[in-house]
Design a protein around this motif. Structure first.
Motif, short mmCIF file in Angstrom:
data_model
loop_
_atom_site.label_atom_id
_atom_site.label_comp_id
_atom_site.label_asym_id
_atom_site.label_seq_id
_atom_site.Cartn_x
_atom_site.Cartn_y
_atom_site.Cartn_z
N SER A 61 1.00 -1.15 -0.12
CA SER A 61 0.12 -0.08 -0.01
C SER A 61 0.59 1.18 -0.03
O SER A 61 0.55 2.22 -0.82
CB SER A 61 -1.17 0.00 1.19
OG SER A 61 -0.45 0.50 2.29
N LEU A 62 2.15 1.19 0.66
CA LEU A 62 2.86 2.46 0.70
C LEU A 62 3.52 2.60 -0.65
O LEU A 62 3.54 3.89 -1.13
CB LEU A 62 4.01 2.19 1.76
CG LEU A 62 3.80 2.22 3.14
CD1 LEU A 62 4.90 1.83 3.82
CD2 LEU A 62 3.30 3.53 3.55
N ASN A 63 3.62 1.62 -1.61
CA ASN A 63 4.16 1.67 -2.97
C ASN A 63 2.76 2.33 -3.82
O ASN A 63 3.33 3.17 -4.52
CB ASN A 63 4.50 0.40 -3.40
CG ASN A 63 5.86 -0.10 -2.85
OD1 ASN A 63 6.73 0.77 -2.46
ND2 ASN A 63 6.26 -1.36 -3.06
N MET A 64 1.86 1.86 -3.51
CA MET A 64 0.54 2.42 -4.36
C MET A 64 0.56 3.70 -4.18
O MET A 64 0.24 4.34 -4.93
CB MET A 64 -0.68 1.58 -3.90
CG MET A 64 -0.75 0.07 -4.38
SD MET A 64 -1.93 -0.72 -3.96
CE MET A 64 -3.49 -0.15 -4.94
N LEU A 65 0.72 4.22 -3.04
CA LEU A 65 0.23 5.60 -2.58
C LEU A 65 1.57 6.45 -2.96
O LEU A 65 1.35 7.62 -3.56
CB LEU A 65 0.32 5.87 -0.92
CG LEU A 65 -0.96 5.30 -0.33
CD1 LEU A 65 -0.52 5.37 1.29
CD2 LEU A 65 -1.94 5.95 -0.48
N LEU A 66 2.71 5.95 -3.02
CA LEU A 66 3.80 6.59 -3.69
C LEU A 66 3.68 6.48 -5.14
O LEU A 66 3.91 7.74 -5.92
CB LEU A 66 5.04 5.77 -3.47
CG LEU A 66 6.28 6.46 -3.37
CD1 LEU A 66 6.48 7.54 -2.24
CD2 LEU A 66 7.64 5.74 -3.27
N GLU A 67 3.28 5.46 -5.89
CA GLU A 67 2.96 5.79 -7.11
C GLU A 67 1.79 6.75 -7.67
O GLU A 67 1.93 7.45 -8.79
CB GLU A 67 2.54 4.15 -7.88
CG GLU A 67 3.58 3.56 -7.57
CD GLU A 67 3.31 1.82 -7.80
OE1 GLU A 67 2.24 1.69 -8.25
OE2 GLU A 67 4.14 1.05 -7.37
N GLU A 68 0.80 6.78 -7.01
CA GLU A 68 -0.46 7.73 -7.28
C GLU A 68 0.10 9.08 -6.82
O GLU A 68 -0.28 10.27 -7.45
CB GLU A 68 -1.52 7.26 -6.58
CG GLU A 68 -2.83 8.18 -7.05
CD GLU A 68 -3.87 7.71 -6.35
OE1 GLU A 68 -4.26 6.78 -5.63
OE2 GLU A 68 -4.99 8.39 -6.84
N GLY A 69 1.03 9.08 -5.90
CA GLY A 69 1.38 10.43 -5.39
C GLY A 69 0.37 11.03 -4.52
O GLY A 69 -0.74 11.05 -4.59
N LEU A 70 0.68 11.42 -2.94
CA LEU A 70 -0.03 11.58 -2.08
C LEU A 70 -0.69 12.92 -2.43
O LEU A 70 -2.04 12.95 -2.00
CB LEU A 70 0.89 12.13 -0.65
CG LEU A 70 1.35 10.96 0.19
CD1 LEU A 70 1.93 11.64 1.34
CD2 LEU A 70 0.03 10.00 0.58
N ASP A 71 -0.14 13.89 -3.06
CA ASP A 71 -1.14 14.97 -3.54
C ASP A 71 -2.50 14.57 -4.45
O ASP A 71 -3.63 14.97 -4.07
CB ASP A 71 -0.27 16.06 -4.10
CG ASP A 71 0.67 16.76 -3.02
OD1 ASP A 71 0.39 16.83 -1.79
OD2 ASP A 71 1.62 17.71 -3.49
N ASN A 72 -2.14 13.62 -5.40
CA ASN A 72 -3.18 13.23 -6.20
C ASN A 72 -4.21 12.38 -5.32
O ASN A 72 -5.35 12.60 -5.44
CB ASN A 72 -2.73 12.25 -7.27
CG ASN A 72 -1.69 13.12 -8.33
OD1 ASN A 72 -2.27 14.07 -8.46
ND2 ASN A 72 -0.65 12.28 -8.70
N VAL A 73 -3.80 11.71 -4.32
CA VAL A 73 -4.55 10.93 -3.54
C VAL A 73 -5.61 12.04 -2.64
O VAL A 73 -6.96 11.54 -2.63
CB VAL A 73 -3.66 10.15 -2.49
CG1 VAL A 73 -4.76 9.69 -1.43
CG2 VAL A 73 -3.06 9.01 -3.05
N PHE A 74 -4.90 13.04 -2.27
CA PHE A 74 -5.84 13.92 -1.52
C PHE A 74 -6.76 14.59 -2.27
O PHE A 74 -8.16 14.77 -2.03
CB PHE A 74 -4.91 14.96 -0.91
CG PHE A 74 -4.00 14.54 0.09
CD1 PHE A 74 -4.11 13.23 1.03
CD2 PHE A 74 -2.78 15.18 0.17
CE1 PHE A 74 -3.34 12.78 1.81
CE2 PHE A 74 -1.92 14.71 1.32
CZ PHE A 74 -2.00 13.43 2.21
#
Lengths: 401, 401, 401, 401
Positions: free
Chosen positions: C258-271
């Motif tokens: 999940s950390l890798n997935m968040l990194l790939e999407e980018g935290l700002d994009n996630v927000f």
């Protein structure tokens, strides 16, 4: 599946123990086989396979068992009543020969004793005698899964060349590919037949044809009917990573994983590992006082070892004892050696301790089944493995999730 | 696979969304295909399939795509140059016709407009005219995956009977089986062709032939070469739950799971669910002001809906907008309707909210792609689903680990 | 699990829909938690978490639910009868307050209406009045999972600073971390509490404390008994990637994924994605004519939306209708708002079409349950999503097996 | 994970080799922990656990490691400065003792040599001397994971009774439950502590307290602070299959699967299997000429065997040789026996061939590491297993998908 405690030991000579990493890859959502994500997958596996076949030629993937890839090799290149030279190295060579007959070819079958590989002299002589070049193909099995005997594929090539014969050269590597060194290009093979469930460590359901230019040329004039197996229809879409009909997407996920695993371990290390386990197995067999079916040490298989069961004893009973008591599946005798041999698979995703567990299951099974034997098999295998251990120390490689 | 957030919407008309339960079943250790545990699996799936085909006849399982099962139907029953009556209902009927030609048959193709199912009158007339009974088989597609048009299989049977014609009757149910009511025995079908990746909710890689006694009798005199596809070789070992060559074991695990799921939901409920989702989809399409490819309401498909893209607009661009923006795959136009239609799959493991998500992806995609439409499609579908919801309330069933 | 057709829509505000990639990572053989392979895993997740908490401070991982991380925050830093300032933002703040009492602390609870976040003025006044600095900690909830109201954590920090108060600052981010922007270091938080089953997209079973130097210093004099939760015992082995007692290895595999997935999407994009889905949801709620529990737009939650059910209607009945008819779980009202609100979770591994499916389930459920509403909610959400779609187009990223 | 070929042999004494069936169960979508489907799961596992603990009392499940269940046993029943009688049977008894001190209790620690179980005479004497009954609890470890020594729990009960002492009786069964016969009710245990990752064959992350009426009564007056671990808060919701805070849902899926597996094999068969593998291991150790740490045969552990490494040799080096060469993890020496012993785990999902592989890895590792030994260990184990094989033949059970 069984609720018997612990891991099943699947020591038939294929299907082999599928690694978790491959199973998990297969356990992924199926995707659109006409979309961009699939395309990347298709390109990756079509390209990665070439490395394993040691070829620059295209490798065709069929959603089918290995038997299908046999059929594909024949129907793409040959015409009704074509003469084909085949060699009776064992049960699978015999089945391929039967298939050739069913498909309307005129195969000639060089008989064999199921304890030797392809006899080079006979092949050369037979081809040399075929002045009219009516023989259109020579078909041999690299590693006879029924006997644990390999044939020297590079030497067969030389025999064909010495006979100056233009026949296509087709080789079944179903139980050798990715376990025993194999070189499609260097050995001048025209069609290599392979399957997913042995050295490639996948479940069954995929099979392969590596196809030389010469084979492709032959396909243009071949008259056997073909559609599903047609290389021509495959190769077009394959250029872009696609397939002419729905591919077995999830098995391709597994293939991508297994190709990566082979790359990480290194093909040469894979071959050495198989050689080592095979030698340890043979030492165990000899220590038990049992006889290896393969008579020529130069033809020993590194994928499996077929062992003669002493006369008066039933290999089926023996294997049942092993399965019931030790949760291990061994290979049965097939065809002419049915009832006479059992087979120990030591290929695929395997290691020293799995091998010792395997050999222990055989040794204890022999005891329980009342098959006469000496007891030092496992000990001899351990001695051999220990000697070689430091030289063959596996490199640890890590895999991100 | 993509790291795009959330579940991909796989709304091509197959492969369909494979349920977790099936994927997990496939993600199990491969077992010995000659051992007792496999035997139980084999017997279970071979028997369970009969229920889905509504037949007492044997159902043969091939490790192959659906295309392979087409080939099997033909090569097992026919001989070179045999005349076969086929009907151009769409792209897949056309591909099957091409295959028949490649295999050396002499198919006759009744042309069609790709917007209707099989024309009963023409079939009857054509057969009645064949006084010599030179036509050996009638081959039709139950549900044309390229057009979203079904053919009335039971009515075709009656047409054949009215013509008093002895031709074999072969039906492709690849995108209808386990989604739309189908009755192999009652409708007097001789060979039913099916695949794993649609209503059976499996990944691609398995295909099927249900085979009548009449088809088995025809197989005895058929002269097309066959080996991999040979029913005869299959049916012997199948009697005991085994297969003549290595089966696709892990996909069979999935098949067992999917057969259980269909049994638990109940086939009739499965059909009703598909009917309902198809009707909701059509209401959405009409609300958008778009045209359904299928012209005859009696022939609407419950598996998929093909929709005409307004002239001047590109269905490929539209689908790309949907994929890029909404992580959803839609089916492209194929063959004669390439560029003219897109297809919405609403079959397999599916429910109301997945359908609304799907239709919303279409509606928003039309907007983004600048395709003229009205906006009330999703609203109309919701209205229809709400009306019917209480009547179609799913029963909760629990599944032990 | 249920055999209801199709994917369950798990739209409670956590646990969230666990992505396949995370589930598959968890489905791996457990390894020796004292060996080199584990060490690499431990180092990777301990380091990766810092990025998500936006901190350089250590993040401690407990094999426990989020409730455990609440307890850890308190017992590591405080002593019996210590005064703690807490703010009644909702049910979870109330539970944390109850816990503080049970643990022998003397919490003061600033009352609230469950429709607003932390009142900055009150907090500042209360701290300013505490001349003796007897208040040892200020504990607030970033995102109240029971109400869908956020508190402005950076502003609370400023209020504490304005009061020149030395209290520790503890923040519960259980339902905000990795969904709503959060900055442990920048906002001067001393202990951040989090859990695995919300924005981190894991199953429940892991929880976290990010720990400032000041909190570590406080731990040295804290007198509440502690052993399992002791940071001190954790931080030593953590330096090398290990843990003082057996960690939840397989959930850590999932965490790595999940950390890798968040990194790939980018935290700002996630927000941004969460903000967008929350806004679409609120537009739907308003269109239905229903009331959002959160009264201050500046405090709207991007993880979930709590919606008031019209008086005279039962939110439990409504949710049951939705579950039974549409295979979707919504969050119930908790504590003081039990029976008054239902909650729509729109966090974690989620996308536009899943959101529309979710909102459609609510809209159709309102209809079936006879709850008065207008029908344009889904349509309004679609309109909003369509407008924003091209701007928020997700980048496709590929993941090797 | 490593790409080393073949299965890793995880032969530490826990976590144990998690069976595929359990891993697959865990690999399922997380569900609403407040919904009806979860309720059924909760009821099933809460009820099923009683069978394994041999109790009618409630069993509490914590989302935590076993260490957490130690803490729960103490904080639920005791008050600050309470005297607790503990027995130094090894490292884990020592850790539990340390925990008791950290939590503010006043434990008395009966010293031991780490080669014997609990001394009954000393315990009885110590309790008999406590005329004032100031000792509130007796805490012992059933199976010392650090030493491979068991204590006779039923006999300890009798010693307490002979002393007519009312102390609570608490037993750690972390590495014995579901491997070695254990009887919570019959042996009059008040709190049994257990974990998921040993005989229950799950990944770590769940732990358990079985709680007698007497323990529940003690909980009412206990003054140690508690919240996360509070039985009282658990037992209310547990009555309906629910939990007071988010449970580790996916690990509970695994627990359901493992409870079913234990039921299918039968607990008595499970115990016999462990006894047999332990005896085979000890025969191997003796044949190697090495010394078993446990001195009293009546106290041999059936879960693991700790073996003294000959002086002048490093157990760490030895274990590294085994890991690097044979892909097997063995347990290290812990606490007072660090550097002096290595530990062979033979518990959980295990069978004869896995054991032989394990012992072969030890024997070959001793050779490679240059540790003096005789070579007949594996042979002796095989001889013993063979003798017993027919008597212990596992029943095949089948598991539908």
């Amino acid at each position: 599946m069984t609720s018997i405690s612990g891991r099943h030991f699947l020591q038939i000579p294929g299907p082999t123990n599928v690694p978790e990493r491959v199973l998990r890859a297969i356990d992924s959502a199926t995707i659109d086989h006409r979309g961009p994500e699939f395309q990347k997958l298709g390109q990756e596996v079509l390209s990665g396979l070439k490395h394993v076949f040691k070829t620059k030629a295209p490798v065709v993937i069929f959603p089918a068992s290995g038997t299908g890839a046999w059929e594909a090799a024949l129907v793409n290149t040959l015409s009704p009543d074509d003469r084909v030279l085949m060699v009776e190295t064992g049960h699978f060579a015999t089945l391929w020969h039967s298939m050739a007959k069913k498909l309307g070819l005129a195969p000639e079958f060089i008989s064999g004793d199921w304890r030797h590989g392809v006899d080079l002299v006979t092949v050369e002589a037979r081809l040399a005698a075929d002045k009219s070049h009516s023989i259109k193909a020579v078909c041999v099995v690299h590693n006879e899964t029924s006997t644990g005997v390999t044939s020297r594929i590079g030497e067969v090539r030389k025999a064909i060349d010495r006979a100056h014969h233009p026949a296509l050269y087709m080789v079944d590597t179903i139980s050798s590919l990715a376990s025993i060194d194999y070189r499609h290009d260097e050995w001048g093979v025209d069609v290599t037949v392979a399957g997913s469930q042995k050295g490639l460590m996948l479940p069954p359901g995929l099979s392969f044809n590596a196809v030389s230019d010469k084979a492709l040329a032959a396909a243009k004039t071949s008259k056997l009917p073909k559609s599903y197996w047609s290389w021509e229809e495959m190769l077009g879409p394959n250029k872009n990573g696609f397939f002419p009909y729905t591919p077995a997407t999830n098995l391709l996920y597994g293939l991508r994983a297994s190709l990566n695993m082979l790359l990480e371990e290194g093909l040469d290390n894979v071959f050495k590992r198989h050689d080592r386990h095979a030698e340890a197995t043979r030492r165990a067999v000899r220590a038990w006082g049992l006889e290896i079916l393969c008579l020529n040490p130069a033809e020993y298989s590194s994928s499996l070892t077929a062992v003669l069961i002493p006369q008066g004893h039933s290999e089926a009973d023996f294997r049942k004892v092993v399965l019931d008591n030790f949760n291990m599946s061994l290979g049965q005798g097939l065809g002419k050696v049915a009832g006479k041999v059992f087979r120990i698979g030591h290929l695929g995703d395997f290691n020293d301790l799995m091998l010792i567990g395997t050999l222990a299951g055989v040794e204890m099974g022999l005891e329980l089944a009342g098959v006469p034997h000496k007891k030092r098999g496992v000990a001899m295998a351990m001695e051999y493995l220990t000697e070689g251990a430091s030289k063959s120390k596996p490199a640890v490689k890590l895999n991100a999730a």
